[in-house]
Motif scaffolding. Structure first.
Motif, PDB file in Angstrom:
ATOM      1  N   GLU A 747      63.953  50.976  53.246  1.00 49.91           N
ATOM      2  CA  GLU A 747      63.766  49.558  53.536  1.00 49.91           C
ATOM      3  C   GLU A 747      63.488  49.349  55.016  1.00 49.91           C
ATOM      4  O   GLU A 747      63.719  50.240  55.833  1.00 49.91           O
ATOM      5  N   GLU A 748      63.028  48.145  55.353  1.00 50.32           N
ATOM      6  CA  GLU A 748      62.722  47.808  56.737  1.00 50.32           C
ATOM      7  C   GLU A 748      63.966  47.341  57.501  1.00 50.32           C
ATOM      8  O   GLU A 748      63.856  46.934  58.659  1.00 50.32           O
ATOM      9  N   THR A 749      65.118  47.376  56.862  1.00 52.11           N
ATOM     10  CA  THR A 749      66.400  47.177  57.543  1.00 52.11           C
ATOM     11  C   THR A 749      67.344  48.258  57.037  1.00 52.11           C
ATOM     12  O   THR A 749      67.285  48.647  55.864  1.00 52.11           O
ATOM     13  N   LEU A 750      68.205  48.738  57.906  1.00 51.96           N
ATOM     14  CA  LEU A 750      69.136  49.790  57.519  1.00 51.96           C
ATOM     15  C   LEU A 750      70.386  49.206  56.884  1.00 51.96           C
ATOM     16  O   LEU A 750      70.813  48.091  57.213  1.00 51.96           O
ATOM     17  N   SER A 751      70.975  49.966  56.005  1.00 57.16           N
ATOM     18  CA  SER A 751      72.161  49.534  55.288  1.00 57.16           C
ATOM     19  C   SER A 751      73.339  49.385  56.246  1.00 57.16           C
ATOM     20  O   SER A 751      73.442  50.065  57.267  1.00 57.16           O
ATOM     21  N   THR A 752      74.252  48.473  55.878  1.00 58.79           N
ATOM     22  CA  THR A 752      75.483  48.284  56.646  1.00 58.79           C
ATOM     23  C   THR A 752      76.635  49.100  56.067  1.00 58.79           C
ATOM     24  O   THR A 752      77.783  48.900  56.449  1.00 58.79           O
ATOM     25  N   GLN A 753      76.322  50.004  55.132  1.00 63.33           N
ATOM     26  CA  GLN A 753      77.374  50.799  54.500  1.00 63.33           C
ATOM     27  C   GLN A 753      78.146  51.599  55.548  1.00 63.33           C
ATOM     28  O   GLN A 753      77.585  52.171  56.473  1.00 63.33           O
ATOM     29  N   SER A 754      79.439  51.631  55.422  1.00 60.05           N
ATOM     30  CA  SER A 754      80.286  52.378  56.351  1.00 60.05           C
ATOM     31  C   SER A 754      81.154  53.336  55.550  1.00 60.05           C
ATOM     32  O   SER A 754      81.818  52.936  54.591  1.00 60.05           O
ATOM     33  N   PRO A 755      81.202  54.633  55.926  1.00 60.71           N
ATOM     34  CA  PRO A 755      80.392  55.227  56.998  1.00 60.71           C
ATOM     35  C   PRO A 755      78.973  55.509  56.515  1.00 60.71           C
ATOM     36  O   PRO A 755      78.758  55.733  55.332  1.00 60.71           O
ATOM     37  N   PRO A 756      77.988  55.470  57.442  1.00 62.28           N
ATOM     38  CA  PRO A 756      76.615  55.813  57.073  1.00 62.28           C
ATOM     39  C   PRO A 756      76.501  57.322  56.904  1.00 62.28           C
ATOM     40  O   PRO A 756      77.409  58.049  57.303  1.00 62.28           O
ATOM     41  N   PRO A 757      75.388  57.813  56.334  1.00 59.61           N
ATOM     42  CA  PRO A 757      74.232  57.046  55.882  1.00 59.61           C
ATOM     43  C   PRO A 757      74.406  56.551  54.460  1.00 59.61           C
ATOM     44  O   PRO A 757      75.225  57.072  53.701  1.00 59.61           O
ATOM     45  N   ALA A 758      73.589  55.580  54.091  1.00 55.44           N
ATOM     46  CA  ALA A 758      73.564  55.069  52.733  1.00 55.44           C
ATOM     47  C   ALA A 758      72.649  55.930  51.877  1.00 55.44           C
ATOM     48  O   ALA A 758      71.831  56.695  52.403  1.00 55.44           O
ATOM     49  N   PRO A 759      72.751  55.829  50.556  1.00 57.34           N
ATOM     50  CA  PRO A 759      71.852  56.603  49.687  1.00 57.34           C
ATOM     51  C   PRO A 759      70.387  56.252  49.866  1.00 57.34           C
ATOM     52  O   PRO A 759      69.527  56.991  49.405  1.00 57.34           O
ATOM     53  N   SER A 760      70.099  55.142  50.529  1.00 57.57           N
ATOM     54  CA  SER A 760      68.708  54.751  50.760  1.00 57.57           C
ATOM     55  C   SER A 760      68.140  55.371  52.029  1.00 57.57           C
ATOM     56  O   SER A 760      67.027  55.033  52.427  1.00 57.57           O
ATOM     57  N   GLU A 761      68.877  56.263  52.673  1.00 55.98           N
ATOM     58  CA  GLU A 761      68.430  56.866  53.927  1.00 55.98           C
ATOM     59  C   GLU A 761      68.547  58.386  53.848  1.00 55.98           C
ATOM     60  O   GLU A 761      69.454  58.917  53.194  1.00 55.98           O
ATOM     61  N   PHE A 762      67.624  59.056  54.532  1.00 59.69           N
ATOM     62  CA  PHE A 762      67.733  60.504  54.734  1.00 59.69           C
ATOM     63  C   PHE A 762      67.872  60.742  56.236  1.00 59.69           C
ATOM     64  O   PHE A 762      67.068  60.245  57.032  1.00 59.69           O
ATOM     65  N   VAL A 763      68.889  61.520  56.618  1.00 56.34           N
ATOM     66  CA  VAL A 763      69.151  61.772  58.033  1.00 56.34           C
ATOM     67  C   VAL A 763      68.245  62.896  58.512  1.00 56.34           C
ATOM     68  O   VAL A 763      68.348  64.044  58.053  1.00 56.34           O
ATOM     69  N   VAL A 764      67.335  62.566  59.442  1.00 55.26           N
ATOM     70  CA  VAL A 764      66.467  63.569  60.038  1.00 55.26           C
ATOM     71  C   VAL A 764      67.265  64.464  60.979  1.00 55.26           C
ATOM     72  O   VAL A 764      67.086  65.686  61.014  1.00 55.26           O
ATOM     73  N   GLY A 765      68.151  63.856  61.731  1.00 57.30           N
ATOM     74  CA  GLY A 765      68.965  64.623  62.663  1.00 57.30           C
ATOM     75  C   GLY A 765      69.809  63.704  63.512  1.00 57.30           C
ATOM     76  O   GLY A 765      69.720  62.469  63.422  1.00 57.30           O
ATOM     77  N   MET A 766      70.644  64.301  64.357  1.00 56.79           N
ATOM     78  CA  MET A 766      71.517  63.547  65.236  1.00 56.79           C
ATOM     79  C   MET A 766      71.620  64.276  66.565  1.00 56.79           C
ATOM     80  O   MET A 766      71.740  65.500  66.589  1.00 56.79           O
ATOM     81  N   VAL A 767      71.553  63.503  67.662  1.00 54.90           N
ATOM     82  CA  VAL A 767      71.675  64.101  68.985  1.00 54.90           C
ATOM     83  C   VAL A 767      72.708  63.328  69.781  1.00 54.90           C
ATOM     84  O   VAL A 767      72.971  62.149  69.526  1.00 54.90           O
ATOM     85  N   SER A 768      73.300  64.017  70.761  1.00 59.35           N
ATOM     86  CA  SER A 768      74.295  63.401  71.630  1.00 59.35           C
ATOM     87  C   SER A 768      73.607  62.743  72.821  1.00 59.35           C
ATOM     88  O   SER A 768      72.596  63.243  73.325  1.00 59.35           O
ATOM     89  N   LEU A 769      74.159  61.626  73.249  1.00 59.36           N
ATOM     90  CA  LEU A 769      73.641  60.896  74.401  1.00 59.36           C
ATOM     91  C   LEU A 769      74.667  60.916  75.520  1.00 59.36           C
ATOM     92  O   LEU A 769      75.877  60.818  75.272  1.00 59.36           O
ATOM     93  N   PRO A 770      74.218  61.025  76.764  1.00 55.92           N
ATOM     94  CA  PRO A 770      75.152  60.973  77.893  1.00 55.92           C
ATOM     95  C   PRO A 770      75.581  59.524  78.142  1.00 55.92           C
ATOM     96  O   PRO A 770      75.048  58.590  77.533  1.00 55.92           O
ATOM     97  N   PRO A 771      76.514  59.298  79.056  1.00 56.03           N
ATOM     98  CA  PRO A 771      76.873  57.925  79.425  1.00 56.03           C
ATOM     99  C   PRO A 771      75.653  57.179  79.965  1.00 56.03           C
ATOM    100  O   PRO A 771      74.775  57.756  80.604  1.00 56.03           O
ATOM    101  N   LEU A 772      75.601  55.874  79.672  1.00 61.05           N
ATOM    102  CA  LEU A 772      74.489  55.042  80.114  1.00 61.05           C
ATOM    103  C   LEU A 772      75.024  53.902  80.974  1.00 61.05           C
ATOM    104  O   LEU A 772      75.968  53.204  80.575  1.00 61.05           O
ATOM    105  N   ALA A 773      74.427  53.724  82.144  1.00 57.75           N
ATOM    106  CA  ALA A 773      74.796  52.616  83.010  1.00 57.75           C
ATOM    107  C   ALA A 773      74.277  51.305  82.429  1.00 57.75           C
ATOM    108  O   ALA A 773      73.463  51.286  81.495  1.00 57.75           O
TER     109      ALA A 773
END
Length: 966
Positions: A747-773
């Protein structure tokens, strides 16, 4: 016990919205039987005048001047050329009588308020007639009272009508006096509620009385029936409705409305309802009777049905398909099914049908009605609460047995046909609101109009209308006419003059159009308000109509009138806030920076004015701000210098960020700008002074948002894919380390299911982000596999998306803005030819001169194109390209170079681009009009010789014209 009849009632008496016949024919014709009235009228020739609508204020003070507007229609088959008399009455009962010699109703029961003449009314047409009355209640008035407002047409009986018994109309009650009158106008809440679970809602309360109201309260209720009842005494309850909670409203000025937020839990009434049957949500204002009002009978409001319980609720959000189809040809339809309940649904089936009626029978094991023809059946997997899925089906387009040959059909669907899912509501499982023309014929419709905001009595008025043939066959030349009307709708008969409520602005012929071909026509004329329009500063509308005389037989005849655009008319300014910016978050007690662009879209210069800036809990403000409001606060003003007509001015402004007094600290706010907030300018229009920006959050903390997600347009199923995700900290404090997840979504909006992902999504991957100012952004590549969610439809595309901080590692100001979905992705193997850009270095180009165009063509697919592919350079007055099919050459565009001098694109590897330099000529298409610019575009693979992954991205237009008309 029968009600006592007034002694003066001896003839025809009007009841609310209809007519009761007593002593006239011995029978009655209720309003609910218009078909019988029409049949009877068809047997007796002649005109038939009736009032179908009466507009007036809800309340008025005695002696107050108010405008009453009646909509008078001629339901007969002959015109009325003479003027007739319209009278307006106030009465103590819902029955009224036309006063006449010897038939005067008692003055303490009915009093005539005024009368006016109504001009000609042609057969099948309606006119609006307004008159100014000074409200005079019947004798016996004691200072405050409630009466019935009604009217009658042709009170002098000058027109012999086919039906003389339906000339009266009673709108309903009207309060007369000096008191407030509180009403509930709207209740916003979720579609379904779980018992004991917290939910948010809002109630809109207005004071429609004649005096300010003191502070009051409104109560939210759940009812087992489609009605709300005032408690017999304060604090008492009924078994049919249960109070969910009360909220203070605060004082309201006359005419002021306020949106009152609510947060609480749902509790159904003690009277149960059958499984699958909804409850009803509504509100009652001043249920304790603490505010002395003009009217006490209008304090209740029912918003509509709502499911209550723990279960799913399957609904159809959309059923879409083509605008037209030939009978027997394949028809592809898409049904979007959503679970608006509170728990996961089981698997369900969806039957897509073509129907001859807009209402579909509920799911049942019984045979389906003869009004339906099945297109196909879809299977929907289990859906979590709040999740949607789109499914596509294709089948032969055949007519239902009950359909006539030329009738357009409704494309619809029924979810859970086998009733295998136990739902909170079983009354909302059908939808059929998409009309489809069926057959071999054209279908012309106005798809867009460009209309200025205001017109001057002393200057020409120019509009443009875009007409498309959405049918299945080439059209012939027919007229296009543009009208100015004082009604928000426009209806014209094929023969005879236009209605008295409409005046023609201008028009012209349309050329023949191929299926899917469009043309834009420019029409210029002088705006003349129709007769009966309230002046000055009238409320007018502009609309375009195709083929008024019905020269062309079309698949549909109901879509020839455009949507109407409101305009102001006269001499005066019109101040509009065109641009308003706001940050995503702001610290309490600090400054807020905004840019305010103000324009004068009127016909005369505007004097110096003031723009008011507000922080509000809703996307609106209460005007005038005469009393303190818990949901809004004024934070500043912008002083605007005088502006000539058409001029704009941009003002940077810094204001102090103070939250409204009654808003919780975490609630998002809106920045609202109101032009001419002190209402010192006499404007042509007062309905366009408000501009909203936001939402914004006030507080101390970070706020991580996904600013963008980019990636390929196609990918090999389960092959490698890279998404580039940009994350920003839009908060007021630095953000700690977090993670961002890249997904492929259905869909053009992501599910609010917690915890994600929802069955309507496939996770391509996940990366870590540093602190952001604060204000810092970072773009991170996410590599993974181009796999589909298990709920995905193989025939539907996916969308690139991302979710930041899905593990809730960062405590944010706003947790509702952590997702974003951008472009679509098609999974498959094949080439995908795309025109990346079209440019002309020497633009603008004089007419009939040669020029060189640069066209950048790329293969964005994953398979090479080994042969040469034709590319067409197109010159057109339209801003979008028409890709010709097998038929006559298009009238709206010409090829440049001339056909025969084709341009060919050489073989392209995946990801490879080539730049073509094409010699062309600025030829003007025959459809272009004087003063109309022409545009340049390019189409790759016009014959559809190559099987591509995506076929709808083969054309591109230049954003700016290459030449103006000579």
């Amino acid at each position: 016990m029968s009600r006592r009849t007034p002694p003066w009632r001896h003839s025809c008496l009007f009841i609310t919205g209809a007519l009761a016949l007593t002593g006239c024919t011995g029978g009655s014709v209720p309003e609910e039987a218009p078909a019988l009235e029409q049949q009877a009228a068809g047997l007796v020739p002649g005109p038939d005048l009736r009032i179908t609508e009466l507009q007036a204020p809800e309340n008025a003070k005695p002696g107050q001047s108010v405008i009453v507007t009646a909509k008078v229609c001629n339901a007969g088959d002959q015109p009325v050329y003479s003027s007739t008399t319209l009278q307006v009455y106030l009465s103590t009962t819902a029955t009224q009588q036309v006063p006449g010699p010897g038939t005067q109703p008692p003055s303490n029961q009915q009093l005539t308020q005024g009368q006016t003449s109504v001009g000609p009314v042609y057969a099948g047409q309606c006119v609006r007639s307004s008159l100014n009355i000074y409200v005079s209640p019947p004798s016996g008035f004691t200072g405050n009272g409630v009466y019935y407002l009604g009217a009658s047409i042709d009170t002098q009986k000058v027109v012999p009508e086919s039906d003389e018994t339906n000339n009266g109309f009673v709108r309903g009650r009207m309060g007369v006096g000096s008191r407030p009158d509180l009403v509930v106008t709207k209740v916003d809440a979720p579609a379904n509620l779980a018992p004991g679970q917290l939910f948010d809602a809002s109630v809109t309360v207005c004071n429609v009385g004649t005096e300010p109201s003191p502070s009051g309260a409104v109560q939210l209720y759940l009812s087992a029936v489609n009605a709300m009842t005032m408690p017999p005494q304060p604090g008492s309850q009924t078994t049919l409705q249960f109070p969910l909670g009360s909220m203070p409203v605060g004082a309201l000025a006359t005419g002021q409305c306020r949106v009152v937020p609510y947060s609480g839990t749902a509790q159904p009434p003690s009277t149960p309802v059958a499984p699958g049957t909804p409850y009803y949500l509504g509100g009652i204002v001043d249920w304790t009777g603490s505010v002395l009002e003009l009217r006490e009978d209008n304090n209740t409001f029912v918003q509509g049905p709502v499911g209550v319980g723990n279960g799913p609720d399957l609904t159809l959000r959309f059923v879409t398909g083509p605008a037209s189809v030939r009978e027997g040809d394949p028809l592809q339809a898409t049904a979007t099914v959503c679970n608006t309940g509170v728990t996961t649904s089981g698997p369900a089936d969806v039957r897509v049908v073509l129907s001859s009626v807009p209402s579909l029978a509920a799911p049942s094991s019984q045979p389906r009605p003869m009004t339906e023809f099945p297109l196909g059946t879809l299977n929907v997997p289990p859906l979590p609460a709040g999740q949607c899925t789109a499914r596509t089906v294709q089948g032969p387009a055949n007519r239902p047995p009950s359909s006539t040959y030329s009738q357009p059909l409704y494309l619809g669907a029924i979810v859970d046909m086998n009733q295998g899912v136990m739902e909170l509501r079983e009354d909302n499982n059908t939808r059929a609101d998409t009309l489809v023309g069926m057959g071999n014929a054209p279908d012309l419709t106005v798809v867009a109009m460009d209309v200025p905001s205001n017109s001057s009595p002393y200057a020409p008025f120019t509009v443009s209308a875009k007409v498309c043939n959405v049918g299945t066959a080439r059209s012939m030349s027919v007229p296009l006419d543009v009208f100015v009307t004082n009604e928000p709708s426009l209806t014209l008969a094929p023969s005879g003059p236009p209605p008295m409520s409409a005046m023609m602005l201008g028009g012209g012929p349309l050329p023949p159009l191929e299926p899917r071909e469009c043309i834009t026509r420019i029409v210029t004329g002088n705006v003349t308000p129709p007769g009966g329009t309230i002046m000055p500063n009238p409320t007018l509308y502009v609309g375009a109509v195709v083929d008024v005389p019905a020269l062309l037989q079309e698949l549909r005849e109901d879509n020839n009138v455009s949507a109407l655009s409101r305009i102001g008319h006269g001499t005066g300014p019109d101040l509009v806030v065109r641009t308003l910016t706001a940050p995503a978050s702001v610290k309490p007690g600090t400054s807020l920076w905004t840019d305010v662009k103000v324009c004068n879209e009127g016909t005369l210069p505007a004097a110096a004015s003031t723009v008011g800036l507000f922080l509000s809990a809703t996307s609106s403000v209460e005007l005038p701000p005469q009393s303190p409001s818990p949901s809004q606060v004024q934070v500043g003003t912008v002083e605007v210098s005088p502006l000539p007509p058409g001029a704009c001015a941009l003002y940077p402004k810094t204001v102090y960020a103070a939250p409204p007094p009654g808003v919780p600290p975490t609630q998002p706010l809106y920045l609202v700008a109101v032009a001419d907030v002190p209402q010192q300018q006499q404007e042509l229009r007062e309905d366009n002074n408000v501009r909203v920006a936001g939402p914004l959050v006030m507080g101390n903390g970070p706020d991580l948002v996904v600013a963008d997600v980019t990636g390929p347009t196609s990918a090999i199923p389960n092959g490698p894919i890279t998404l580039k995700v940009t994350v920003c900290n839009a908060g007021t404090e630095p953000a700690g380390p977090s993670q961002v997840m890249g997904v492929l979504a259905m869909e053009e909006t992501l599910s609010t299911q917690s915890p994600p992902p929802a069955p309507s999504e496939f996770v391509v991957g996940m990366v870590s982000l540093p602190p952001l100012a604060v204000g810092q952004c970072l773009t991170a590549p996410i590599n993974g596999q181009a796999a589909a969610p298990y709920l995905a439809d193989p025939n539907s595309p996916l969308f690139l998306g991302a979710r930041v901080d899905s593990g809730l590692q960062v405590m944010e100001l706003n947790e509702d803005n952590n997702t974003r979905v951008t472009s679509r992705l098609v999974r498959g193997s094949g080439p995908d030819l795309v025109v990346r850009s079209v440019t002309v270095a020497s633009a603008p180009v004089p007419q009939n001169t040669r020029f060189t165009a640069q066209v950048d063509v790329c293969n964005e697919g994953n398979v090479s194109v080994y042969g040469s592919v034709p590319m067409d350079l197109i010159v057109t007055p339209e801003t979008s390209l028409y890709v010709p099919g097998q038929g006559m050459p298009p009238y709206t565009q010409v090829q440049s170079p001339i056909p025969g001098g084709n341009v060919w694109v050489s073989p392209l590897m995946p990801g490879q681009c080539t730049m073509l330099w094409v010699e062309a000529e600025a030829l003007r298409p025959p459809s272009s009009m004087p003063g109309q610019p022409i545009y340049l575009g390019a189409i790759i693979d016009t014959p559809n010789a190559w099987q591509e992954l995506i076929e709808d991205n083969n054309a591109r237009m230049m954003a700016t014209p290459i030449s103006q008309a000579q």
